[in-house]
Scaffold this motif. Structure first.
Motif, PDB file in Angstrom:
ATOM      1  N   ASP A   1       1.619  24.534 -50.072  1.00  0.00           N
ATOM      2  CA  ASP A   1       0.455  25.070 -50.474  1.00  0.00           C
ATOM      3  C   ASP A   1       0.320  26.615 -50.580  1.00  0.00           C
ATOM      4  OD1 ASP A   1      -2.787  25.226 -48.911  1.00  0.00           O
ATOM      5  OD2 ASP A   1      -2.489  24.593 -50.752  1.00  0.00           O
ATOM      6  N   PHE A   2      -0.428  27.210 -51.220  1.00  0.00           N
ATOM      7  CA  PHE A   2      -0.360  28.611 -51.116  1.00  0.00           C
ATOM      8  C   PHE A   2      -0.988  29.283 -49.828  1.00  0.00           C
ATOM      9  CE2 PHE A   2      -2.708  32.514 -52.113  1.00  0.00           C
ATOM     10  CZ  PHE A   2      -1.605  33.335 -52.355  1.00  0.00           C
ATOM     11  N   LYS A   3      -1.859  28.692 -49.271  1.00  0.00           N
ATOM     12  CA  LYS A   3      -2.612  28.942 -47.945  1.00  0.00           C
ATOM     13  C   LYS A   3      -1.306  28.808 -46.809  1.00  0.00           C
ATOM     14  CE  LYS A   3      -6.713  26.867 -48.376  1.00  0.00           C
ATOM     15  NZ  LYS A   3      -7.993  26.280 -47.930  1.00  0.00           N
ATOM     16  N   GLU A   4      -0.546  27.777 -46.916  1.00  0.00           N
ATOM     17  CA  GLU A   4       0.518  27.765 -45.989  1.00  0.00           C
ATOM     18  C   GLU A   4       1.482  28.670 -46.140  1.00  0.00           C
ATOM     19  OE1 GLU A   4       0.322  25.594 -43.207  1.00  0.00           O
ATOM     20  OE2 GLU A   4      -1.594  25.223 -43.971  1.00  0.00           O
ATOM     21  N   ALA A   5       1.760  29.019 -47.376  1.00  0.00           N
ATOM     22  CA  ALA A   5       2.762  30.115 -47.901  1.00  0.00           C
ATOM     23  C   ALA A   5       2.392  31.392 -47.267  1.00  0.00           C
ATOM     24  CB  ALA A   5       3.045  30.073 -49.337  1.00  0.00           C
TER      25      ALA A   5
END
Length: 70
Positions: A52-56
């Motif tokens: 997920d982008f936020k996790e990245a």
């Protein structure tokens, strides 16, 4: 199928790939368009991780400093 570039708020047609109502031809045109984009010398594609982008983003932060006047 057209490849369009947006630069400085303006749109510019880079290449017309073709058009069709036939789903098989449309699929091929999409492939050709993506192939053109991969070789075009403008903005390059970003290869973000599968997560997920936020996790990245969270995992890439090394630290946070809050500076200012109290």
């Amino acid at each position: 199928m057209q490849v369009i570039e947006k630069s400085s708020g303006n749109y510019k047609g880079l290449r017309t790939i073709g058009s069709s109502k036939d789903p098989d031809i449309v699929e091929n045109l999409c492939y050709l368009g993506k192939e053109f984009i991969q070789t075009y010398q403008g903005q390059q594609t970003l290869n973000l991780p599968e997560q997920d982008f936020k996790e990245a983003v969270k995992s890439s932060i090394k630290g946070i400093d809050i500076e200012g006047v109290n």
